[in-house]
Design a protein around this motif. Structure first.
Motif, PDB file in Angstrom:
ATOM      1  N   ASN A  95       0.852  -1.192   0.000  1.00  0.00           N
ATOM      2  CA  ASN A  95       0.000   0.000   0.000  1.00  0.00           C
ATOM      3  C   ASN A  95       0.890   1.245   0.000  1.00  0.00           C
ATOM      4  O   ASN A  95       1.575   1.536   0.975  1.00  0.00           O
ATOM      5  N   THR A  96       0.876   1.970  -1.097  1.00  0.00           N
ATOM      6  CA  THR A  96       1.730   3.153  -1.223  1.00  0.00           C
ATOM      7  C   THR A  96       0.974   4.464  -1.002  1.00  0.00           C
ATOM      8  O   THR A  96       1.519   5.543  -1.253  1.00  0.00           O
ATOM      9  N   THR A  97      -0.249   4.374  -0.501  1.00  0.00           N
ATOM     10  CA  THR A  97      -1.074   5.574  -0.368  1.00  0.00           C
ATOM     11  C   THR A  97      -0.428   6.629   0.516  1.00  0.00           C
ATOM     12  O   THR A  97      -0.274   7.795   0.126  1.00  0.00           O
ATOM     13  N   GLU A  98      -0.064   6.243   1.741  1.00  0.00           N
ATOM     14  CA  GLU A  98       0.516   7.216   2.669  1.00  0.00           C
ATOM     15  C   GLU A  98       1.879   7.694   2.206  1.00  0.00           C
ATOM     16  O   GLU A  98       2.259   8.849   2.439  1.00  0.00           O
ATOM     17  N   PHE A  99       2.623   6.812   1.536  1.00  0.00           N
ATOM     18  CA  PHE A  99       3.922   7.216   0.995  1.00  0.00           C
ATOM     19  C   PHE A  99       3.727   8.308  -0.058  1.00  0.00           C
ATOM     20  O   PHE A  99       4.433   9.327  -0.066  1.00  0.00           O
ATOM     21  N   ASN A 100       2.752   8.131  -0.950  1.00  0.00           N
ATOM     22  CA  ASN A 100       2.446   9.154  -1.944  1.00  0.00           C
ATOM     23  C   ASN A 100       1.961  10.440  -1.287  1.00  0.00           C
ATOM     24  O   ASN A 100       2.303  11.552  -1.730  1.00  0.00           O
ATOM     25  N   ASN A 101       1.178  10.290  -0.213  1.00  0.00           N
ATOM     26  CA  ASN A 101       0.702  11.483   0.504  1.00  0.00           C
ATOM     27  C   ASN A 101       1.878  12.280   1.067  1.00  0.00           C
ATOM     28  O   ASN A 101       1.873  13.514   1.048  1.00  0.00           O
ATOM     29  N   ALA A 102       2.875  11.560   1.584  1.00  0.00           N
ATOM     30  CA  ALA A 102       4.050  12.238   2.138  1.00  0.00           C
ATOM     31  C   ALA A 102       4.861  12.910   1.033  1.00  0.00           C
ATOM     32  O   ALA A 102       5.243  14.083   1.141  1.00  0.00           O
ATOM     33  N   VAL A 103       5.114  12.164  -0.057  1.00  0.00           N
ATOM     34  CA  VAL A 103       5.962  12.673  -1.137  1.00  0.00           C
ATOM     35  C   VAL A 103       5.305  13.836  -1.868  1.00  0.00           C
ATOM     36  O   VAL A 103       5.922  14.889  -2.076  1.00  0.00           O
ATOM     37  N   PHE A 104       4.040  13.654  -2.244  1.00  0.00           N
ATOM     38  CA  PHE A 104       3.378  14.659  -3.073  1.00  0.00           C
ATOM     39  C   PHE A 104       2.569  15.674  -2.256  1.00  0.00           C
ATOM     40  O   PHE A 104       2.426  16.822  -2.674  1.00  0.00           O
ATOM     41  N   GLY A 105       2.043  15.236  -1.099  1.00  0.00           N
ATOM     42  CA  GLY A 105       1.232  16.129  -0.291  1.00  0.00           C
ATOM     43  C   GLY A 105       2.050  16.978   0.652  1.00  0.00           C
ATOM     44  O   GLY A 105       2.017  18.211   0.600  1.00  0.00           O
ATOM     45  N   VAL A 106       2.829  16.323   1.526  1.00  0.00           N
ATOM     46  CA  VAL A 106       3.613  17.059   2.523  1.00  0.00           C
ATOM     47  C   VAL A 106       4.825  17.739   1.891  1.00  0.00           C
ATOM     48  O   VAL A 106       5.077  18.928   2.098  1.00  0.00           O
ATOM     49  N   TYR A 107       5.585  16.965   1.086  1.00  0.00           N
ATOM     50  CA  TYR A 107       6.828  17.498   0.533  1.00  0.00           C
ATOM     51  C   TYR A 107       6.648  18.139  -0.842  1.00  0.00           C
ATOM     52  O   TYR A 107       7.592  18.712  -1.384  1.00  0.00           O
ATOM     53  N   LYS A 108       5.448  18.011  -1.417  1.00  0.00           N
ATOM     54  CA  LYS A 108       5.104  18.690  -2.667  1.00  0.00           C
ATOM     55  C   LYS A 108       6.079  18.376  -3.804  1.00  0.00           C
ATOM     56  O   LYS A 108       6.652  19.278  -4.437  1.00  0.00           O
ATOM     57  N   ALA A 109       6.266  17.083  -4.045  1.00  0.00           N
ATOM     58  CA  ALA A 109       7.107  16.673  -5.170  1.00  0.00           C
ATOM     59  C   ALA A 109       6.461  17.117  -6.477  1.00  0.00           C
ATOM     60  O   ALA A 109       5.251  17.009  -6.660  1.00  0.00           O
ATOM     61  N   SER A 110       7.281  17.618  -7.379  1.00  0.00           N
ATOM     62  CA  SER A 110       6.760  18.060  -8.680  1.00  0.00           C
ATOM     63  C   SER A 110       6.823  16.957  -9.721  1.00  0.00           C
ATOM     64  O   SER A 110       6.035  16.943 -10.665  1.00  0.00           O
ATOM     65  N   SER A 111       7.743  16.010  -9.541  1.00  0.00           N
ATOM     66  CA  SER A 111       7.849  14.906 -10.496  1.00  0.00           C
ATOM     67  C   SER A 111       8.666  13.775  -9.909  1.00  0.00           C
ATOM     68  O   SER A 111       9.479  13.973  -8.994  1.00  0.00           O
ATOM     69  N   VAL A 112       8.438  12.571 -10.418  1.00  0.00           N
ATOM     70  CA  VAL A 112       9.255  11.406 -10.092  1.00  0.00           C
ATOM     71  C   VAL A 112       9.578  10.696 -11.394  1.00  0.00           C
ATOM     72  O   VAL A 112       8.786  10.706 -12.336  1.00  0.00           O
ATOM     73  N   GLU A 113      10.747  10.076 -11.442  1.00  0.00           N
ATOM     74  CA  GLU A 113      11.140   9.336 -12.629  1.00  0.00           C
ATOM     75  C   GLU A 113      12.102   8.229 -12.248  1.00  0.00           C
ATOM     76  O   GLU A 113      12.758   8.292 -11.201  1.00  0.00           O
ATOM     77  N   GLN A 114      12.163   7.198 -13.072  1.00  0.00           N
ATOM     78  CA  GLN A 114      13.124   6.137 -12.851  1.00  0.00           C
ATOM     79  C   GLN A 114      14.517   6.731 -13.041  1.00  0.00           C
ATOM     80  O   GLN A 114      14.774   7.450 -14.018  1.00  0.00           O
ATOM     81  N   LEU A 115      15.419   6.470 -12.103  1.00  0.00           N
ATOM     82  CA  LEU A 115      16.735   7.104 -12.135  1.00  0.00           C
ATOM     83  C   LEU A 115      17.498   6.727 -13.395  1.00  0.00           C
ATOM     84  O   LEU A 115      18.127   7.569 -14.035  1.00  0.00           O
ATOM     85  N   LEU A 116      17.457   5.451 -13.760  1.00  0.00           N
ATOM     86  CA  LEU A 116      18.198   4.967 -14.919  1.00  0.00           C
ATOM     87  C   LEU A 116      17.217   4.518 -15.999  1.00  0.00           C
ATOM     88  O   LEU A 116      16.279   3.782 -15.702  1.00  0.00           O
ATOM     89  N   PRO A 117      17.394   4.955 -17.242  1.00  0.00           N
ATOM     90  CA  PRO A 117      16.480   4.550 -18.317  1.00  0.00           C
ATOM     91  C   PRO A 117      16.338   3.037 -18.388  1.00  0.00           C
ATOM     92  O   PRO A 117      17.339   2.319 -18.447  1.00  0.00           O
ATOM     93  N   LYS A 118      15.110   2.550 -18.385  1.00  0.00           N
ATOM     94  CA  LYS A 118      14.849   1.124 -18.245  1.00  0.00           C
ATOM     95  C   LYS A 118      15.471   0.296 -19.366  1.00  0.00           C
ATOM     96  O   LYS A 118      16.071  -0.758 -19.118  1.00  0.00           O
ATOM     97  N   THR A 119      15.344   0.733 -20.606  1.00  0.00           N
ATOM     98  CA  THR A 119      15.872  -0.050 -21.722  1.00  0.00           C
ATOM     99  C   THR A 119      17.380  -0.230 -21.594  1.00  0.00           C
ATOM    100  O   THR A 119      17.906  -1.346 -21.741  1.00  0.00           O
ATOM    101  N   GLN A 120      18.082   0.850 -21.282  1.00  0.00           N
ATOM    102  CA  GLN A 120      19.529   0.764 -21.123  1.00  0.00           C
ATOM    103  C   GLN A 120      19.902  -0.045 -19.888  1.00  0.00           C
ATOM    104  O   GLN A 120      20.868  -0.820 -19.903  1.00  0.00           O
ATOM    105  N   ALA A 121      19.136   0.131 -18.801  1.00  0.00           N
ATOM    106  CA  ALA A 121      19.419  -0.606 -17.566  1.00  0.00           C
ATOM    107  C   ALA A 121      19.254  -2.110 -17.787  1.00  0.00           C
ATOM    108  O   ALA A 121      20.086  -2.916 -17.344  1.00  0.00           O
ATOM    109  N   ASP A 122      18.186  -2.495 -18.469  1.00  0.00           N
ATOM    110  CA  ASP A 122      17.951  -3.928 -18.729  1.00  0.00           C
ATOM    111  C   ASP A 122      19.045  -4.507 -19.614  1.00  0.00           C
ATOM    112  O   ASP A 122      19.489  -5.651 -19.414  1.00  0.00           O
ATOM    113  N   ALA A 123      19.504  -3.731 -20.607  1.00  0.00           N
ATOM    114  CA  ALA A 123      20.574  -4.205 -21.485  1.00  0.00           C
ATOM    115  C   ALA A 123      21.870  -4.408 -20.714  1.00  0.00           C
ATOM    116  O   ALA A 123      22.582  -5.411 -20.902  1.00  0.00           O
TER     117      ALA A 123
END
Length: 443
Positions: A95-123
């Motif tokens: 359950n990621t509900t409260e985690f999202n509330n903390a990240v986006f609600g309390v800390y007001k994150a503007s964006s999230v992204e995978q740190l390393l591009p998936k295609t390159q990481a998998d290769a």
């Protein structure tokens, strides 16, 4: 009374068939397992849904110079199945509900992204596992969170680590070189044989300066061995800036020598601008040690016949903030290089968490994402060389243990060692201090 006198047992009100079922050890084990699993699910559900205590008064510390107050890295535990859905964290198993509330609600994150591009990481992961026969790190579990305002990301990291499905969380550092590399152009003592004294030809205060305790590599002893000059090998150098049109390192200007990892469609760009000669010459100095031209002026690289790639350790993200790019540069290198090739990183940075609030220089690999991508490279058979740090600090410094990144000395047995090499300059002696104004220097 007669029943007791005749040794008759009182009648049981339990169903005999039910008694027989619970006499079966497999049934008992199944019931115990069911109860345990149910309890664990209830416990995890309560953990995920219970708000973590959040400190909203995040006063930024004054001492750290290299902390990015607008972004951080989070790594989720393998097996949690956490991915991004509609721009937020989602999972079918936790359950990621409260985690999202903390990240986006309390800390007001503007964006999230995978740190390393998936295609390159998998290769890269596939190549590493195929070459080594071992399971490579899961590079898909790292995410970058960018905030709409500056926060004390050191404190934010502490709070987000309280969620049971978070493996690690730490500030996104950008690299700073505290000391410029001295110019040893005319005195490549590191290529000489070990000697107790060496006349530099320099005079100071009317006296000739003699280098004492010179610890060279004795390059002349291997110069006639085929391949000793670096033929058939490619070196990727990652640093903080290069003079692209340097007269003595012409490989920097060759087409394709600059290794790119940014996404220009997101507005990312490099720091500094690779189209111009940079006034940050640390990278120029370090790459000259391996790759300077073999000619009749300047210096000559240790392996001048090796092919050269180079990349920057910092970049500017879409929001215009300086951000670390070493993991992304390493990933691009893994997918470009072959087994036997070499990556050198002559950068370090300031440790910012769990060290009593004091700055301390640490080597690359101190952060978990760097250690994971380095291990991926070494599993593919690529040699990775990392400078030990400009403050005489390396992975064996016990002040770093228990910070959430390092638990024991690197190089010891166990999974903490990504398999790279820590390198550093030997003591240059009093002559260097007299001429350059520095004492002991690391590479």
């Amino acid at each position: 009374m007669n029943a007791i006198m005749n040794d008759e047992k009182p009648k049981s009100h339990t169903n005999p068939k039910l008694q027989n079922i619970f006499r079966n050890p497999f049934v008992v084990l199944a019931v115990i397992s069911l109860v345990a699993v149910t309890g664990l699910l209830i416990f995890r559900s309560s953990q995920a849904s219970t708000p973590v205590s959040i400190n909203k008064s995040l006063v930024k510390p004054k001492i750290q110079r290299t902390v990015d107050y607008k972004s951080m890295i989070v790594r989720f535990k393998p097996g949690t199945g956490i991915t991004l859905k509609n721009g937020k964290f989602s999972s079918s198993s936790v359950n990621t509900t409260e985690f999202n509330n903390a990240v986006f609600g309390v800390y007001k994150a503007s964006s999230v992204e995978q740190l390393l591009p998936k295609t390159q990481a998998d290769a890269a992961t596939t190549a590493a596992e195929k070459k080594s026969g071992k399971t490579a790190p899961d590079l898909d579990t790292y995410y970058k969170i960018t905030f709409s305002q500056k926060l004390n990301t050191i404190e934010v990291s502490k709070y987000l680590r309280k969620y049971y499905f978070v493996k690690n969380a730490y500030p996104n550092n950008y690299r700073a070189i505290p000391l410029a590399t001295p110019d040893y152009t005319a005195y490549q003592l590191y290529k000489l044989a070990a000697t107790n004294s060496f006349s530099t030809g320099i005079t100071a205060n009317g006296k000739e300066i003699v280098a004492t305790g010179t610890y060279g590599m004795n390059m002349d002893s291997v110069k006639n061995i085929p391949g000793a000059n670096g033929s058939n090998v490619t070196i990727l150098n990652i640093d903080d800036g290069y003079v692209k049109n340097h007269e003595d390192i012409t490989k920097l200007a060759l087409p394709g020598s600059f290794l790119s990892y940014i996404d220009t469609t997101k507005g990312e760009k490099y720091a500094p601008d690779p189209s111009k000669d940079s006034d940050t010459q640390h990278g120029t100095s370090t790459v000259s040690i391996t790759s300077a031209d073999k000619n009749n002026f300047g210096v000559t690289g240790i392996v001048p016949d090796a092919k050269l790639l180079y990349s920057y350790g910092n970049y500017i993200d879409a929001a215009g903030n300086t951000s670390v790019g070493i993991s992304r540069a390493l990933l691009a290198g893994i997918n470009r290089l072959k087994a036997g090739d070499v990556i050198t990183i002559s950068m370090g940075y300031t440790g910012t968490s769990g060290i009593d609030g004091k700055e301390i220089s640490v080597p690359i690999g101190y952060n978990s994402d760097e250690a994971a991508i380095i291990r991926t490279a070494t599993q593919k058979g690529i040699y990775v060389l990392v400078s030990a740090g400009n403050s005489s600090t390396d992975y064996n410094n016990s002040a770093l243990f228990g910070t959430g990144y390092i638990t024991k000395a690197y190089g010891s047995s166990g999974t903490n060692d990504p398999g790279h090499y820590l390198i550093g300059a030997a003591s240059p002696g009093a002559w260097c201090s007299s001429i350059m104004g520095y004492g002991n220097l690391a590479a």
